[in-house]
Design an enzyme around this catalytic site. Structure first.
Site, PDB file in Angstrom:
ATOM      1  N   ASN A 153       0.863  -1.185   0.000  1.00  0.00           N
ATOM      2  CA  ASN A 153       0.000   0.000   0.000  1.00  0.00           C
ATOM      3  C   ASN A 153       0.893   1.227   0.000  1.00  0.00           C
ATOM      4  O   ASN A 153       1.370   1.676   1.047  1.00  0.00           O
ATOM      5  CB  ASN A 153      -0.915  -0.012   1.225  1.00  0.00           C
ATOM      6  CG  ASN A 153      -1.906  -1.142   1.145  1.00  0.00           C
ATOM      7  OD1 ASN A 153      -2.866  -1.078   0.372  1.00  0.00           O
ATOM      8  ND2 ASN A 153      -1.655  -2.202   1.899  1.00  0.00           N
ATOM      9  N   GLU A 154       1.099   1.755  -1.186  1.00  0.00           N
ATOM     10  CA  GLU A 154       2.013   2.872  -1.359  1.00  0.00           C
ATOM     11  C   GLU A 154       1.337   4.181  -0.938  1.00  0.00           C
ATOM     12  O   GLU A 154       0.114   4.222  -0.758  1.00  0.00           O
ATOM     13  CB  GLU A 154       2.445   2.958  -2.834  1.00  0.00           C
ATOM     14  CG  GLU A 154       3.197   1.733  -3.335  1.00  0.00           C
ATOM     15  CD  GLU A 154       4.623   1.623  -2.782  1.00  0.00           C
ATOM     16  OE1 GLU A 154       4.957   2.310  -1.799  1.00  0.00           O
ATOM     17  OE2 GLU A 154       5.395   0.824  -3.335  1.00  0.00           O
TER      18      GLU A 154
END
Ligand code: F6R
Length: 636
Positions: free
Chosen positions: A169-170
């Protein structure tokens, strides 16, 4: 599930709760930290099994959890810990990638964990990176469903990326995100070059559990090891909750613990500037000389003043009043600290020769071993990859050679991993042109040919520095060559090769790369091997006279308060260092392997030494072109 070590962590962080928004435990070494996490998992598995229940674990890949998996596998092998009642869900997988690809997380999990325990294959779940793209959304939905049907995740373990990602999850990921396909951040892809060899080969996308999926786990343990994680850990633990740093969402979780080693914790306020958290004694700390230097250097930087210009008022208004009450007024403290920093500076890193008629001369202050006055000295520089030596201490190296010391350089690993295929092809074209014979490479000979290129470059750089190429030692430590099949396992052979060289050279001085980055990274492993080889050499006569210094990657020089020796360089020496660095052409733009980012401009190592010089200047020290810094390595 609050086990007692969790309680300790909670109470420790209550004192610092103004700063830290998550409970944090800090361990000296990553292995010890990992053993504690493994023990928690093992307890959970055993307790559930005793009650005839299943347990659902959320698992991570990457270098961080490797020690946890190794310890769990050991518990299975030696203590009969069974994983029959365990169901696992992995966080993520690259996309597209086949499960047998060397870097697939399916393969990673088999290699590090599943092949070593008794978990039934049907109870393992990892996102499928080999799906057709159009089938990915449905598969992601199914993944969420399977987690729910298994009863939800009991314990999720996490690492953290330098972007602040959890899973993949950037930055920008929403708190409500579920399992999905995402684009990897550039920094994440750069960090993956070490596994995929080049940026082009790193996949651009991945399938990852969402932030919401992770937050739904009943308990979360997030680990981070190595100083390359220090900055992001500090932001995740002390920063505001924001999708810019997805790990901050963990602050909203009711049962989340952060497990760090000292290096990863080094950016936290309680470690970095503990006086801001409260009186030092309350945190079990004291105003030692090194803490004084830390405080005074910090104050000088905060106020933009040279050390000798700091006033009582400056100390008081920056939470350093405690220092004044314990150590006298600003003038006295300033003078003491000024002298300490000043005394680290020497242009004679190997010591000075005796005067006329052998008259003793006073040796540079940083040198204090029994052999300080021995001249010339035998000097042994350990360089993890070919090139680390000149990048990080090229100026000191050429000074040592100029001062007629016997300088040996040991290249610990071959460095073949950093040479691109196109560079190898260029050399072979040259060879073919000169000899007329067709020169070819294949999977079997590529790595030794690439190693030969690194050797030729190291010899060229040594010549520029005035070091005899016959005094170069290419150790080709086996752990690096076997990296593919046997993820960086150090063996007795690595230590024996290193110990043999020490016995051969019998050095008066040792220089080694001291970065505390990724515990599975080449630099840290090389330092561990050298540490063990030195342990074996304790009883050798040369050992008692030997002095050792740690240098750091040019991308992360020593903070001033940790500098014990500072070697200034003239503009001419800086230019010569640059020529030496340029000989390592094939490893250019391979920053991550040397501790920095890929694509860094060529002059980063020079800029690092120049920046250090500016810091010295700002403290009121002499203004040099550049300064290379070293930290004393206590061998005893
Ligand atoms: C891996 C994962 C990632 C890693 C993170 C840190 O499954 O989800 O979030 O935990 O990128 O990677 P390492 O541990 O290699 O530093």
């Amino acid at each position: 599930m609050n086990t007692s070590w969790y309680q300790d962590a909670l109470s420790a962080s209550l004192e610092t709760s103004k700063w830290e928004h998550l409970p944090v435990v800090i361990f000296e070494q990553p292995k010890i930290a990992a053993a504690r996490v493994a023990r928690e998992i093992a307890d959970l598995v055993r307790n559930r099994e005793a009650d005839g229940l299943k347990v659902v674990l959320g698992l991570a890949t990457g270098s961080t959890p490797i020690f946890v998996y190794q310890e769990l596998a050991r518990l299975h092998r030696e203590e009969g810990l069974s994983f029959r009642n365990v169901i696992t869900f992995n966080l993520d997988e690259y996309f597209p990638i086949s499960p047998d690809h060397a870097q697939s997380y399916h393969r990673f999990m088999r290699m590090h964990f599943f092949d070593h325990i008794d978990i039934p294959a049907a109870q393992i779940h990892i996102p499928d990176g080999a799906l057709a793209r159009e089938n990915v959304p449905a598969a992601c939905e199914r993944y969420e469903k399977m987690i729910a049907e298994a009863g939800g995740i009991d314990l999720q373990i996490l690492g953290i990326g330098r972007t602040g990602h959890i899973g993949f999850n950037e930055p920008g990921s929403s708190r409500r995100s579920l399992t999905r396909l995402i684009h990897l951040d550039r920094l994440t892809r750069i960090d993956a070059i070490k596994d995929f060899q080049s940026e082009e080969l790193v996949p651009r996308t991945a399938i990852t559990m969402g932030v919401k999926t992770i937050l739904q786990a009943r308990r979360v343990v997030i680990m981070a090891f190595g100083e390359h994680k220090a900055a992001i850990v500090a932001r995740a633990v002390e920063g505001e909750v924001s999708s810019e740093i997805p790990a901050t969402f963990l602050q909203d979780h009711e049962d989340c613990l952060v497990v760090l080693d000292r290096a990863a914790a080094s950016g936290l306020t309680r470690i970095q500037t503990p006086w801001l958290v409260g009186p030092l004694e309350e945190s079990g700390l004291a105003w030692t000389d090194s803490m004084l230097r830390r405080g005074v250097n910090w104050l000088a930087q905060q106020t933009g003043k040279a050390i000798l210009k700091l006033t009582d008022e400056d100390y008081n208004s920056h939470s350093l009043g405690e220092l004044l009450s314990q150590h006298g007024n600003a003038y006295e403290i300033n003078l003491r600290m000024f002298r300490q920093v000043q005394n680290t500076i020497t242009g004679w890193p190997g010591g000075k020769p005796a005067g006329k008629d052998n008259a003793p001369v006073s040796q540079p202050r940083p040198l204090r071993s029994a052999s300080a006055a021995t001249y010339p000295k035998r000097i042994l520089i350990f360089s993890p990859h070919p090139g680390d030596d000149v990048h990080s201490m090229g100026g000191t190296l050429l000074r040592l050679a100029e001062h007629k010391h016997e300088v040996h350089i040991a290249y610990q690993v071959s460095g073949s991993g950093v040479v691109k295929d196109e560079v190898l092809q260029r050399y072979l074209d040259f060879q073919q042109h000169v000899t007329g014979a067709k020169a070819e490479w294949n999977a079997a000979n590529a790595s030794s040919l690439k190693a030969a290129i690194c050797r030729a470059e190291a010899r060229a750089a040594a010549r520029v520095c005035g070091v005899d190429p016959d005094d170069l030692h290419f150790l080709d430590l086996p752990f690096y060559e076997k990296m593919g099949e046997n993820y960086r396992q150090v063996s007795g052979e690595d230590i024996a090769i290193t110990a043999k060289l020490l016995a051969q050279v019998q050095p008066h001085q040792i220089y080694a790369a001291g970065d505390l980055a990724d515990p599975h990274g080449t630099h840290r492993i090389c330092l561990d091997i050298l540490t063990q080889a030195l342990k074996q050499s304790r009883k050798e006569p040369w050992f008692a006279h030997c002095e050792a210094w740690l240098y750091r990657g040019a991308w992360a020089p020593w903070p001033i308060h940790e500098v014990d020796m500072a070697v200034p360089l003239s503009p001419a020496e800086t230019a010569r260092k640059q020529r030496a660095i340029f000989q390592h052409e094939s490893s250019k733009h391979q920053g991550p392997l040397f501790g920095g980012d890929s694509g860094e401009p060529d002059n980063v190592p020079l800029d690092g030494a120049r920046a250090t010089s500016r810091l010295f200047d700002a403290l009121g020290m002499p203004d040099y072109e550049a300064i290379e810094t070293f930290h004393r390595w206590e061998l005893a």
